[in-house]
Design an enzyme around this catalytic site. Structure first.
Site, PDB file in Angstrom:
ATOM      1  N   GLY A  10      37.648  41.076  39.199  1.00  0.00           N
ATOM      2  CA  GLY A  10      36.703  41.010  38.708  1.00  0.00           C
ATOM      3  C   GLY A  10      35.437  41.236  39.582  1.00  0.00           C
ATOM      4  O   GLY A  10      34.390  41.775  39.278  1.00  0.00           O
ATOM      5  N   GLU A  12      32.105  35.970  43.371  1.00  0.00           N
ATOM      6  CA  GLU A  12      32.766  35.901  42.137  1.00  0.00           C
ATOM      7  C   GLU A  12      31.885  36.687  41.177  1.00  0.00           C
ATOM      8  O   GLU A  12      30.769  36.972  41.206  1.00  0.00           O
ATOM      9  CB  GLU A  12      33.117  34.369  41.597  1.00  0.00           C
ATOM     10  N   ASP A  13      32.744  37.183  40.232  1.00  0.00           N
ATOM     11  CA  ASP A  13      31.926  37.813  38.944  1.00  0.00           C
ATOM     12  C   ASP A  13      31.223  37.057  37.901  1.00  0.00           C
ATOM     13  O   ASP A  13      30.222  37.440  37.808  1.00  0.00           O
ATOM     14  CB  ASP A  13      33.164  38.702  38.314  1.00  0.00           C
ATOM     15  N   ASP A  26      32.364  30.492  34.406  1.00  0.00           N
ATOM     16  CA  ASP A  26      32.569  30.143  32.887  1.00  0.00           C
ATOM     17  C   ASP A  26      32.597  28.782  32.735  1.00  0.00           C
ATOM     18  O   ASP A  26      31.907  28.109  32.942  1.00  0.00           O
ATOM     19  CB  ASP A  26      33.637  31.255  32.436  1.00  0.00           C
ATOM     20  N   LYS A  77      27.557  31.620  32.812  1.00  0.00           N
ATOM     21  CA  LYS A  77      27.583  31.266  31.636  1.00  0.00           C
ATOM     22  C   LYS A  77      27.471  29.762  31.459  1.00  0.00           C
ATOM     23  O   LYS A  77      28.581  29.290  31.033  1.00  0.00           O
ATOM     24  CB  LYS A  77      28.811  31.626  30.794  1.00  0.00           C
ATOM     25  N   PHE A  89      31.170  37.125  25.383  1.00  0.00           N
ATOM     26  CA  PHE A  89      32.216  37.862  26.386  1.00  0.00           C
ATOM     27  C   PHE A  89      31.773  39.176  26.471  1.00  0.00           C
ATOM     28  O   PHE A  89      31.347  39.871  25.916  1.00  0.00           O
ATOM     29  CB  PHE A  89      33.640  37.969  25.748  1.00  0.00           C
ATOM     30  N   VAL A  90      31.731  39.255  27.957  1.00  0.00           N
ATOM     31  CA  VAL A  90      31.124  40.747  28.546  1.00  0.00           C
ATOM     32  C   VAL A  90      32.349  41.409  29.297  1.00  0.00           C
ATOM     33  O   VAL A  90      33.143  40.721  29.874  1.00  0.00           O
ATOM     34  CB  VAL A  90      29.898  40.449  29.329  1.00  0.00           C
ATOM     35  N   ASP A 127      36.698  42.529  32.922  1.00  0.00           N
ATOM     36  CA  ASP A 127      37.589  43.050  32.116  1.00  0.00           C
ATOM     37  C   ASP A 127      37.758  42.295  30.788  1.00  0.00           C
ATOM     38  O   ASP A 127      37.512  41.207  30.651  1.00  0.00           O
ATOM     39  CB  ASP A 127      38.976  43.324  32.532  1.00  0.00           C
ATOM     40  N   ARG A 172      36.628  47.695  33.364  1.00  0.00           N
ATOM     41  CA  ARG A 172      36.062  47.163  34.481  1.00  0.00           C
ATOM     42  C   ARG A 172      35.171  48.274  35.231  1.00  0.00           C
ATOM     43  O   ARG A 172      34.380  48.137  36.024  1.00  0.00           O
ATOM     44  CB  ARG A 172      37.283  46.941  35.669  1.00  0.00           C
TER      45      ARG A 172
HETATM   46  P1  IMP Z   1      36.376  29.965  34.575  1.00  0.00           P
HETATM   47  O1  IMP Z   1      37.367  29.404  35.627  1.00  0.00           O
HETATM   48  O2  IMP Z   1      36.559  29.586  33.382  1.00  0.00           O
HETATM   49  O3  IMP Z   1      35.030  29.751  35.059  1.00  0.00           O
HETATM   50  O4  IMP Z   1      36.789  31.463  34.685  1.00  0.00           O
HETATM   51  C1  IMP Z   1      36.482  32.493  35.568  1.00  0.00           C
HETATM   52  C2  IMP Z   1      37.022  33.787  35.248  1.00  0.00           C
HETATM   53  O5  IMP Z   1      37.191  33.873  33.742  1.00  0.00           O
HETATM   54  C3  IMP Z   1      36.191  34.979  35.881  1.00  0.00           C
HETATM   55  O6  IMP Z   1      36.740  35.083  37.154  1.00  0.00           O
HETATM   56  C4  IMP Z   1      36.567  35.993  34.815  1.00  0.00           C
HETATM   57  O7  IMP Z   1      37.743  36.652  35.324  1.00  0.00           O
HETATM   58  C5  IMP Z   1      36.938  35.211  33.451  1.00  0.00           C
HETATM   59  N1  IMP Z   1      35.708  35.134  32.562  1.00  0.00           N
HETATM   60  C6  IMP Z   1      35.199  34.374  32.048  1.00  0.00           C
HETATM   61  N2  IMP Z   1      34.167  34.775  31.173  1.00  0.00           N
HETATM   62  C7  IMP Z   1      34.406  36.203  31.019  1.00  0.00           C
HETATM   63  C8  IMP Z   1      33.760  37.263  30.258  1.00  0.00           C
HETATM   64  O8  IMP Z   1      32.563  37.306  29.578  1.00  0.00           O
HETATM   65  N3  IMP Z   1      34.183  38.540  30.661  1.00  0.00           N
HETATM   66  C9  IMP Z   1      35.340  38.751  31.246  1.00  0.00           C
HETATM   67  N4  IMP Z   1      35.769  37.972  32.351  1.00  0.00           N
HETATM   68  C10 IMP Z   1      35.588  36.474  32.075  1.00  0.00           C
HETATM   69 MG    MG Z   2      38.023  37.230  37.604  1.00  0.00          MG
END
Ligand code: IMP
Ligand code: MG
Length: 179
Positions: free
Chosen positions: A44, A99-100, A103, A131, A152-153, A159, A165
């Site tokens: 991402g 990182e992208d 979340d 987020k 969700f984006v 993706d 992407r």
């Molecule tokens: P976390 O471990 O929940 O913080 O998730 C991080 C990963 O979840 C990111 O690297 C993304 O790949 C994916 N992710 C979380 N939210 C989104 C979204 O809104 N769109 C796309 N991918 C997301």
């Molecule tokens: Mg990712």
């Protein structure tokens, strides 16, 4: 054609470009001329990483890491595992994880913890998106592009089921895509 499933653009390519300039300037200032190892979290963060590394004005090494946290859905499993590790030694190096999105925060909490065990000189996080409403850990980004609501984006590297992407902007999908 590639926008056919898109409901709206949330953050435009132009906004991303301007904000990335600001973040890169801040990173450059904070490094005070020291070298940095920038780690791109696949897949991402690739587009953000490619833009950011070109704007940071110091000597940069880069490497790539892939972890799994999600299946093909939109909710975190809370489980993280390494699929591909970096090959660069980071002991005594300044490290910047790119990182992208932050979340739930599970991915970055895990990454920061395991990279810290390798004794870097410093370790920071740059994330294009944040987020905060979804956070389940106490992880914070040192450099955050945009704080977004709980939607969700996709696009600019992000993706849904490995698609979208290659969109230049961060977008919201039409609800029927998930149905
Ligand atoms: P976390 O471990 O929940 O913080 O998730 C991080 C990963 O979840 C990111 O690297 C993304 O790949 C994916 N992710 C979380 N939210 C989104 C979204 O809104 N769109 C796309 N991918 C997301
Ligand atoms: Mg990712």
């Amino acid at each position: 054609m590639k926008y056919r499933d898109i409901e709206k653009v949330l953050i435009s390519a132009d906004q991303i470009n301007k904000r990335t300039d600001e973040i890169a300037k801040q990173i450059t200032e904070d490094l005070k001329g020291e070298d940095v190892v920038m780690i791109c979290i696949l897949r991402g963060a690739t587009l953000f990483f490619a833009d950011l590394v070109r704007k940071v004005d110091t000597s940069v090494n880069f490497d790539f890491m892939e972890v799994s946290s999600y299946g093909s859905g939109t909710a975190s499993s809370g489980e993280v595992r390494i699929i591909k590790d970096i090959s660069t030694p980071i002991e005594n190096k300044n490290v910047l994880i790119v990182e992208d999105i932050i979340d739930s925060g599970h991915t970055l909490s895990y990454l920061k913890r395991i990279l810290k065990q390798r004794n870097p000189k410093s370790i920071k996080i740059a994330s294009l998106l944040d987020k905060p409403e979804r956070r389940e850990t106490d992880i914070k980004g040192d450099y955050v592009g945009f704080v977004i609501p709980n939607v969700f984006v996709v696009g600019y590297g992000l993706d849904y089921d490995e698609k979208y992407r290659n969109l230049p902007d961060v977008c919201v999908l039409k609800p029927e895509v998930y149905a």
